[in-house]
Every structure is written in structure tokens, then in C-alpha cells.
Scaffold this active site. Structure first.
Site, PDB file in Angstrom:
ATOM      1  N   THR A  25       6.342  44.191 -21.396  1.00  0.00           N
ATOM      2  CA  THR A  25       6.417  45.363 -22.264  1.00  0.00           C
ATOM      3  C   THR A  25       7.134  45.000 -23.559  1.00  0.00           C
ATOM      4  OG1 THR A  25       6.331  46.940 -20.442  1.00  0.00           O
ATOM      5  CG2 THR A  25       7.385  47.680 -22.467  1.00  0.00           C
ATOM      6  N   GLN A  98      -3.067  45.344 -17.452  1.00  0.00           N
ATOM      7  CA  GLN A  98      -2.306  45.929 -16.357  1.00  0.00           C
ATOM      8  C   GLN A  98      -2.252  47.439 -16.557  1.00  0.00           C
ATOM      9  OE1 GLN A  98       2.070  45.952 -15.834  1.00  0.00           O
ATOM     10  NE2 GLN A  98       1.707  44.695 -14.018  1.00  0.00           N
ATOM     11  N   HIS A 174      -0.970  48.191 -11.339  1.00  0.00           N
ATOM     12  CA  HIS A 174       0.482  47.997 -11.244  1.00  0.00           C
ATOM     13  C   HIS A 174       1.036  48.883 -10.126  1.00  0.00           C
ATOM     14  CE1 HIS A 174       4.469  47.036 -12.238  1.00  0.00           C
ATOM     15  NE2 HIS A 174       4.550  47.447 -13.496  1.00  0.00           N
ATOM     16  N   ASN A 177       7.600  47.340  -9.102  1.00  0.00           N
ATOM     17  CA  ASN A 177       8.738  47.635  -9.986  1.00  0.00           C
ATOM     18  C   ASN A 177       9.162  49.095 -10.029  1.00  0.00           C
ATOM     19  OD1 ASN A 177       8.610  44.939 -10.488  1.00  0.00           O
ATOM     20  ND2 ASN A 177       7.824  45.109 -12.572  1.00  0.00           N
ATOM     21  N   TYR A 179       7.433  51.934 -10.027  1.00  0.00           N
ATOM     22  CA  TYR A 179       6.628  52.928 -10.751  1.00  0.00           C
ATOM     23  C   TYR A 179       5.814  53.766  -9.763  1.00  0.00           C
ATOM     24  CZ  TYR A 179       8.304  50.415 -14.793  1.00  0.00           C
ATOM     25  OH  TYR A 179       9.138  49.850 -15.729  1.00  0.00           O
ATOM     26  N   ARG A 226      -0.792  44.148  -8.442  1.00  0.00           N
ATOM     27  CA  ARG A 226       0.556  43.575  -8.489  1.00  0.00           C
ATOM     28  C   ARG A 226       1.476  44.332  -7.546  1.00  0.00           C
ATOM     29  NH1 ARG A 226       5.167  42.454 -13.188  1.00  0.00           N
ATOM     30  NH2 ARG A 226       5.276  40.225 -12.798  1.00  0.00           N
ATOM     31  N   ASN A 234      14.218  49.817 -11.159  1.00  0.00           N
ATOM     32  CA  ASN A 234      14.036  51.252 -11.399  1.00  0.00           C
ATOM     33  C   ASN A 234      14.456  52.113 -10.213  1.00  0.00           C
ATOM     34  OD1 ASN A 234      13.016  51.245 -14.138  1.00  0.00           O
ATOM     35  ND2 ASN A 234      11.178  50.265 -13.305  1.00  0.00           N
ATOM     36  N   GLY A 321       6.838  34.903 -17.451  1.00  0.00           N
ATOM     37  CA  GLY A 321       7.065  36.049 -18.298  1.00  0.00           C
ATOM     38  C   GLY A 321       7.753  35.693 -19.595  1.00  0.00           C
TER      39      GLY A 321
END
Length: 368
Positions: A25, A98, A174, A177, A179, A226, A234, A321
């Protein structure tokens, strides 16, 4: 012998090497969450990666959780992304987008009409997001009604179709993480009592419906996923049975024969040993009946680790990354064991070309 630099085909994607660019991001989309020409330059600079996975891109206005992240659900966004995919393809690269919905990791200032974020739960996450005011605590969400979930599935399907229309080689869903899709998966977050809560079968239902819908729309050969089984990102506390949950998910997805599964090992951007997990067992489940699907690993791999992981057969590709941010020619640097350029953390999020498209390639910094 297979090496990090050996070509590979998985699904409908032919990659020149086994170095993937992980989603990053960068908060540089324009008005209306439309990608910019600067983004086309950024991705084209990194087209030597065997596979580029774009920054996370929202499937709807409701799915946005950070300032100036791009979308892929309307004609203007599709047209703008087409310039990016064309630029990457012209440079010889392959690129997938993604697709995400952030769920409760959002702020009312980022959402249509100041509405509350949505999630599997009405409990607020103890974390921050990036808004026009900088980093702020996320807003309290509302739990999605059962009758709203078909709309969420349809939005993923629509975004996947938009991705193909925009020239992408495929999509990565996605579900990592902390979300939205992981907010449904983990029993540490999901407190529902309907058909999407309770048992692991119920908690996995939304993800499985999304994956089936996307595959039906664009084909398994262009669809990846992913996962991050133990990351606490998070405010996603550990599931009570992560091995069982993620093993079940991969087992249920096996008949689809996905192009790839991209797995974050350990804590995203943090310790690899944050919690015990048998990734080899998960890989075996994914590969069972889908030997041509690619297993992609991610999180703090260096050159030596990546070379060994591919040579030993532990993985098919390695995703990098942050090294790709400051090293647009990372593949050449890895191949030649050249030093890596340092990252400027002050320019990671938002802004313009500085710290985005102005990192020099190796040939530009080599002595005359």
C-alpha cells in the site's frame, strides 16, 4: 536444477522467474480512487519481477480503509488500471491485482456519507488507519446482516471481472492481515450466531463463496488467494485452532485448482515465529490434486533464504515486499548478489514521485 530465477507456469500465468513483488500500500491514487500515471511508472519499473501483485485495491467504496488507495469497480478505474497493465506488459512483466475489502479497518471519514465500517462483528478493532489527518484510530463498525453477504460476494465477482477488463493477468483475493474475509474466518473476531459464525465451516463460508464466485467469473487459472494464518495484524488475535481452520479452508478450495496460494509466514512485517504453525502441512493440502498451482511464501525472506526455499522445493515463488520499494530492479540485484538500496520510510505513504519512482536501478548507480 530449479532456482529462484527459473521460469515457471502456474494456472494461466507464465512467469519469467520466481521472484514475486508482494502487495504494498502506497496511498497514491487520485480523486475517486482512480490510479494515476505515476503508478504506471512505478509498476513498470518493477516489471522484471516474475509476478507483480499490486497494492490492495478495494472492490467497492464501502471497502476502502485508507486514504488514497485505488479501487477497481467503475469504468474510470478500469480505464486507469489499463494504462498500468499495458505499461507492465510492455516491459515484459506479469501483474495481478489484489482485491480487498477492509471491513472494520476503516474510518467514517473515508466511507460514503460518513457511514460506519462493516464487519463480521460490531466490535471495534484496536488499531489505526491512515486518513487525511494522518494516522487515526479506526471507527466502530456495524455487523453485516446475513442478507447483505450475497452483495459482498457479488462485489468481489464484479471487481474480478473489472480486473480482466483492465488487462490484469489475474487477481489475488486478500483474505489476510485482519481485513474483512479474515474477520469472518477467525473465531477471535467473528462473534456471529448465523450461518456465517460459530463453527469453522460457517466462518469459512463467506471466503469460500467469494472464491467460487471469482473462479466462476474469470477462471481458476487467473485466481489466487492470500492467507496469513497467524499474523496479529490489525488486532486479529489468534484463532483458537489456526491449523485446523486454515487447513479446512485450503482443503475446501482444492477442487477449484487455484493458480496460486500466497501465504504470509508469521506476523506480517514482523517475527516469523509469532505463533506455531505448520506451513508445510498447509502446502501439502494445497498441492494435493493441484500440483500445478503455485505456492508463494512471504515475510522477511532474504536472498539466501529465498534461494534455498526454491531449490529445496519448499516453495515455488518467494514474494518480497519492502525491498521492491527501494530496489525497482530487485531481481537483477538478487541474481548478482548486489547490495540493496536503503528504504526511505518517510515517503512510504502518500506524496508524489519522491520515494516512489525516483529510486535508481542498479545500472544507474554502478560506477562508470
Amino acid at each position: 536444477m530449479t532456482t529462484l530465477f527459473t521460469p515457471i507456469r502456474f494456472g494461466d500465468i507464465q512467469a519469467a522467474n520466481r521472484v514475486a513483488m508482494a502487495p504494498l500500500t502506497r496511498n497514491r491514487a487520485g480523486a475517486g480512487q482512480v490510479p494515476t500515471a505515476l503508478m504506471a511508472t512505478y509498476y513498470a519499473q518493477r516489471a522484471s519481477a516474475g509476478l507483480i501483485v499490486t497494492e490492495a485495491t478495494q472492490i467497492s467504496a464501502e471497502g476502502q480503509g485508507y486514504l488514497d488507495t485505488p479501487g477497481l469497480y467503475n469504468p474510470a478505474q478500469v480505464a486507469a488500471w489499463r494504462h498500468i497493465t499495458d505499461a507492465v506488459h510492455a516491459a515484459g512483466g506479469k501483474i495481478v491485482v489484489q482485491l480487498w475489502h477492509v471491513g472494520r479497518i476503516s474510518h467514517v471519514s473515508l466511507l460514503p456519507n460518513g457511514q460506519a465500517p462493516v464487519s463480521s462483528t460490531a466490535r471495534r478493532a484496536n488499531t489505526q488507519t491512515f486518513t487525511a489527518k494522518g494516522f487515526e484510530g479506526v471507527s466502530e463498525p456495524r455487523a453485516l446482516r446475513t442478507d447483505e453477504l450475497p452483495r459482498i460476494v457479488a462485489e468481489y465477482r464484479h471487481a474480478a471481472r473489472c480486473a480482466i477488463d483492465a488487462g490484469f493477468d489475474g487477481v489475488e483475493i486478500h483474505a489476510a492481515n485482519g481485513y474483512l474475509l479474515e474477520q469472518f474466518l477467525r473465531d477471535s473476531i467473528n462473534d456471529r450466531s448465523d450461518a456465517y459464525g460459530g463453527s469453522r465451516e460457517n466462518r469459512a463460508r463467506l471466503l469460500l463463496e467469494v472464491m467460487n464466485a471469482v473462479v466462476a467469473e474469470i477462471g481458476a487459472g487467473r485466481t489466487g488467494l492470500r492467507l496469513s494464518p497467524v499474523t496479529p495484524a490489525n488486532d486479529a488475535a489468534q484463532d483458537s485452532d489456526a491449523q485446523g481452520l486454515y487447513g479446512y479452508v485450503v482443503e475446501q478450495l482444492a477442487p477449484l485448482k487455484l493458480a496460486f496460494l500466497h501465504v504470509v509466514e508469521g506476523a506480517t512485517g514482523g517475527p516469523r515465529d509469532v505463533a506455531p504453525f505448520d506451513y508445510a502441512a498447509l502446502r501439502s493440502r494445497f498441492k494435493a490434486g493441484n500440483e500445478h498451482g503455485a505456492w508463494i511464501v512471504n515475510n522477511a525472506y532474504d536472498r539466501a533464504m529465498a534461494i534455498e526455499a526454491v531449490a529445496s522445493g519448499e516453495t515455488d515463488l518467494v514474494a518480497f515486499g519492502k525491498p521492491f520499494i527501494s530496489n525497482p530492479d530487485l531481481v537483477a540485484r538478487l541474481r548478482g548478489d548486489a547490495p540493496l538500496a536503503a528504504l526511505n520510510r518517510d515517503t512510504l505513504y502518500g506524496g508524489g514521485a519522491a520515494g516512489y519512482t525516483d529510486y535508481p536501478a542498479l545500472v544507474e548507480v554502478a560506477p562508470a
